[in-house]
Scaffold this active site. Structure first.
Site, PDB file in Angstrom:
ATOM      1  N   ARG A  96     -54.330 -88.485 -20.327  1.00 55.48           N
ATOM      2  CA  ARG A  96     -55.699 -87.965 -20.479  1.00 55.48           C
ATOM      3  C   ARG A  96     -56.554 -88.175 -19.224  1.00 55.48           C
ATOM      4  O   ARG A  96     -57.343 -87.319 -18.833  1.00 55.48           O
ATOM      5  CB  ARG A  96     -56.344 -88.693 -21.668  1.00 55.48           C
ATOM      6  CG  ARG A  96     -57.851 -88.520 -21.828  1.00 55.48           C
ATOM      7  CD  ARG A  96     -58.306 -89.330 -23.039  1.00 55.48           C
ATOM      8  NE  ARG A  96     -59.751 -89.486 -23.113  1.00 55.48           N
ATOM      9  CZ  ARG A  96     -60.558 -88.729 -23.846  1.00 55.48           C
ATOM     10  NH1 ARG A  96     -60.078 -87.726 -24.550  1.00 55.48           N
ATOM     11  NH2 ARG A  96     -61.845 -88.962 -23.885  1.00 55.48           N
TER      12      ARG A  96
ATOM     13  N   HIS B 235     -59.778 -83.416 -19.146  1.00 52.45           N
ATOM     14  CA  HIS B 235     -58.749 -84.252 -19.772  1.00 52.45           C
ATOM     15  C   HIS B 235     -57.390 -83.574 -19.620  1.00 52.45           C
ATOM     16  O   HIS B 235     -57.210 -82.441 -20.061  1.00 52.45           O
ATOM     17  CB  HIS B 235     -59.075 -84.490 -21.244  1.00 52.45           C
ATOM     18  CG  HIS B 235     -60.299 -85.355 -21.427  1.00 52.45           C
ATOM     19  ND1 HIS B 235     -61.263 -85.086 -22.364  1.00 52.45           N
ATOM     20  CD2 HIS B 235     -60.687 -86.474 -20.764  1.00 52.45           C
ATOM     21  CE1 HIS B 235     -62.210 -86.016 -22.268  1.00 52.45           C
ATOM     22  NE2 HIS B 235     -61.881 -86.866 -21.309  1.00 52.45           N
TER      23      HIS B 235
ATOM     24  N   HIS C 165     -62.615 -78.286 -23.574  1.00 55.36           N
ATOM     25  CA  HIS C 165     -61.771 -79.369 -24.066  1.00 55.36           C
ATOM     26  C   HIS C 165     -60.975 -78.895 -25.271  1.00 55.36           C
ATOM     27  O   HIS C 165     -61.129 -77.781 -25.737  1.00 55.36           O
ATOM     28  CB  HIS C 165     -62.650 -80.548 -24.499  1.00 55.36           C
ATOM     29  CG  HIS C 165     -63.358 -81.238 -23.380  1.00 55.36           C
ATOM     30  ND1 HIS C 165     -62.924 -82.416 -22.862  1.00 55.36           N
ATOM     31  CD2 HIS C 165     -64.474 -80.901 -22.687  1.00 55.36           C
ATOM     32  CE1 HIS C 165     -63.734 -82.796 -21.894  1.00 55.36           C
ATOM     33  NE2 HIS C 165     -64.688 -81.891 -21.764  1.00 55.36           N
TER      34      HIS C 165
ATOM     35  N   GLU D 274     -64.734 -77.545 -27.828  1.00 54.92           N
ATOM     36  CA  GLU D 274     -63.489 -78.176 -28.262  1.00 54.92           C
ATOM     37  C   GLU D 274     -62.685 -77.046 -28.895  1.00 54.92           C
ATOM     38  O   GLU D 274     -62.980 -76.607 -30.001  1.00 54.92           O
ATOM     39  CB  GLU D 274     -63.755 -79.282 -29.300  1.00 54.92           C
ATOM     40  CG  GLU D 274     -64.452 -80.505 -28.748  1.00 54.92           C
ATOM     41  CD  GLU D 274     -63.499 -81.448 -27.998  1.00 54.92           C
ATOM     42  OE1 GLU D 274     -62.268 -81.249 -28.064  1.00 54.92           O
ATOM     43  OE2 GLU D 274     -64.010 -82.376 -27.335  1.00 54.92           O
TER      44      GLU D 274
ATOM     45  N   GLU E  78     -55.134 -81.610 -22.402  1.00 60.20           N
ATOM     46  CA  GLU E  78     -55.722 -80.505 -23.158  1.00 60.20           C
ATOM     47  C   GLU E  78     -55.415 -79.189 -22.447  1.00 60.20           C
ATOM     48  O   GLU E  78     -56.284 -78.546 -21.875  1.00 60.20           O
ATOM     49  CB  GLU E  78     -57.230 -80.764 -23.322  1.00 60.20           C
ATOM     50  CG  GLU E  78     -57.486 -82.082 -24.060  1.00 60.20           C
ATOM     51  CD  GLU E  78     -58.914 -82.629 -23.930  1.00 60.20           C
ATOM     52  OE1 GLU E  78     -59.783 -81.918 -23.407  1.00 60.20           O
ATOM     53  OE2 GLU E  78     -59.140 -83.785 -24.354  1.00 60.20           O
TER      54      GLU E  78
HETATM   55 ZN   LIG Z   1     -61.361 -83.527 -23.709  1.00 61.11          ZN
END
Ligand SMILES: [Zn+2]
Ligand SMILES: *[C@@H]1O[C@H](CO)[C@@H](O)[C@H](O)[C@H]1NC(C)=O
Ligand SMILES: *[C@@H]1O[C@H](CO)[C@@H](O)[C@H](O)[C@H]1NC(C)=O
Ligand SMILES: *[C@@H]1O[C@H](CO)[C@@H](O)[C@H](O)[C@H]1NC(C)=O
Ligand SMILES: *[C@@H]1O[C@H](CO)[C@@H](O)[C@H](O)[C@H]1NC(C)=O
Length: 438
Positions: free
Chosen positions: A255, A197, A325, A399, A200
């Site tokens: 994104r 993405h 991410h 994340e 990020e």
């Molecule tokens: Zn992501």
């Protein structure tokens, strides 16, 4: 030893980067030059009832908000926190609506442009390199990252081999670094990708950090030496190269990929919904204008197809798949697309438990961990589920920081602590792999 040339040249090996990068005039940063996001707000909303969730979904659609968390309107539900970026011309309408309906909310950022400008110092003030050669505590543009990879490929040929696995939609090379001591003996491998993405940015910064740490500590740290002697690491610092570039030059909050659609003006596919595993089901959108658009068919995106092809070809020796991410502070494992327990749950779960504990031991930062479906939200067609279904036994999605204070605009000041703690988690998982799981 071939590793860094002469024994005393560890520092020197990084020095030529000074020369390399002093030639590059501060690229990117057009998002700082304009005032594109002036007056935009980021608001956290918590619908407490089903009715409130329904009302929020409707107004999000009407005002075309940029959802930060969760990533799709379909995932907005009662009791779930949602962070939205609302353009300046829509914020008055949203705030009026919230007061009227009494929905619980909190303004996270009053003026997005100001946060952007504060987080990374202006190009003229910032030193893009440090005395030891390369500054790992700033975000780097795609061009800088690719130059860095080429440079390491030349200067560290004993441990690094750089190759391309294909081309992106816009024709950019998809580069991967193979890191590890070369050996004729059979070696297992770990795949790491960052930047699926585009917005990020902490992801690519972590991939670079990982490579730097590996090269700097290979000799001094027995754990790192063991890792690089016994395993190969395939590292893809920027998966979604077109999107990442676009997030530097046009839209900081982009994104998706940048592919065109034959019927709609909207561009891009969510590269983490484009995999052939329960493709385009729950948590993915069929609409090309949505941020979680699954694409016209599985692996429609050349970036996804290239990585899937590589993983299929090498799956026999790839033991782990790690994808980076932001943001949520979570360590996730399969399944993402359904609420069910994976067959080898206990091995994967204990690896995750130890990893988040190792991470927390550095600065006390807490990560939640668990199956992605129940810990974050249900999403189909993800790379992690696909890798797991294709026989890679350990698959995780990180994340990274934070939990919404800065969101995607994690300041450069926080690159070092974030990467330092994450490094421990990754080393912990890797060492877990080298042992037989009971
Ligand atoms: Zn992501
Ligand atoms: C805000 O401005 C954008 C572009 O200038 C426009 O597309 C959008 O419809 C506007 N939104 C509202 C709520 O007025
Ligand atoms: C990396 O270096 C090797 C030689 O050591 C070279 O064959 C290869 O083409 C280089 N990779 C890239 C992507 O330039
Ligand atoms: C992994 O982390 C745990 C704590 O969660 C620690 O006890 C263990 O020693 C770590 N293992 C390695 C190899 O770092
Ligand atoms: C589960 O673990 C066993 C024993 O380690 C292994 O043979 C099997 O392939 C694993 N299954 C999955 C789905 O990873």
């Amino acid at each position: 030893m071939k590793f860094l040339g002469k024994p005393s040249s560890r520092r020197a090996a990084f020095l030529p980067l000074c020369l390399l990068f002093s030639k590059i005039l501060h690229p990117g940063h057009s998002h700082l030059d304009s005032s594109r996001y002036a007056g935009d707000k980021v608001i956290r909303l918590i619908p407490n009832t089903e009715e409130e969730a329904y009302a929020l979904k409707k107004i999000y659609q009407q005002l075309k908000v940029d959802l930060w968390q969760p990533s799709s309107i379909s995932q907005v539900s009662e009791g779930t926190v949602t962070d939205v970026h609302i353009p300046h011309n829509g914020s008055r309408a949203l705030l009026a609506f919230l007061q009227e309906t009494n929905i619980q909310y909190k303004i996270l950022m009053e003026d997005l442009q100001k946060v952007l400008e504060k987080g990374s110092s202006l190009p003229t003030q910032r030193s893009r390199r440090s005395i030891s050669g390369y500054n790992y505590e700033v975000y780097h543009s795609l061009e800088e990252i690719q130059n860095w990879m080429h440079h390491l490929n030349k200067t560290h040929s004993g441990l690094i081999h750089m190759f391309s696995i294909g081309k992106s939609y816009e024709g950019r090379s998809l580069f991967v670094l193979k890191l590890g001591r070369r050996s004729r003996a059979y070696k297992r491998a770990v795949w790491i990708d960052c930047g699926i993405h585009a917005r990020e940015w902490i992801g690519p910064a972590f991939c670079q950090w990982f490579v730097k740490e590996a090269l700097l500590t290979y000799r001094s740290d027995p754990t790192m030496r063991k890792m690089l002697n016994h395993l190969y690491f395939y590292i893809m610092p920027v998966f979604n190269v077109d999107g990442y570039h676009f997030s530097w030059t046009n839209d900081r909050f982009w994104r998706k990929t940048r592919s065109r659609n034959s019927r709609f003006r909207c561009r891009g596919v969510d590269a983490n919904r484009n995999w052939r595993v329960k493709w385009c089901d729950e948590g993915a959108s069929m609409h090309p204008c949505d941020d979680t658009y699954c694409g016209p068919f599985p692996e429609s995106e050349p970036e996804v197809k290239a990585v899937a092809t590589f993983l299929r070809k090498h799956k026999k020796h790839i033991r782990a798949y790690l994808s980076f991410h932001a943001y949520a502070q979570m360590l996730l494992y399969p399944y993402s697309y359904k609420y069910a327990t994976i067959p080898n749950f206990s091995c994967v779960e204990s690896a995750a438990y130890k990893a988040v504990n190792a991470l927390q031991s550095v600065y006390g930062v807490q990560y939640r961990y668990g199956p992605a479906s129940s810990t974050l939200y249900v999403s189909s067609g993800s790379s992690m589920d696909w890798a797991y279904k294709n026989g890679i036994p350990y698959t995780f999605a990180f994340e990274l920081r934070d939990t919404g204070h800065f969101g995607f605009l994690l300041p450069e000041m926080l690159i070092k602590p974030t990467c330092t703690e994450t490094m421990l988690a990754v080393k912990n998982i890797t060492m877990h792999l080298l042992k037989k799981c009971p």
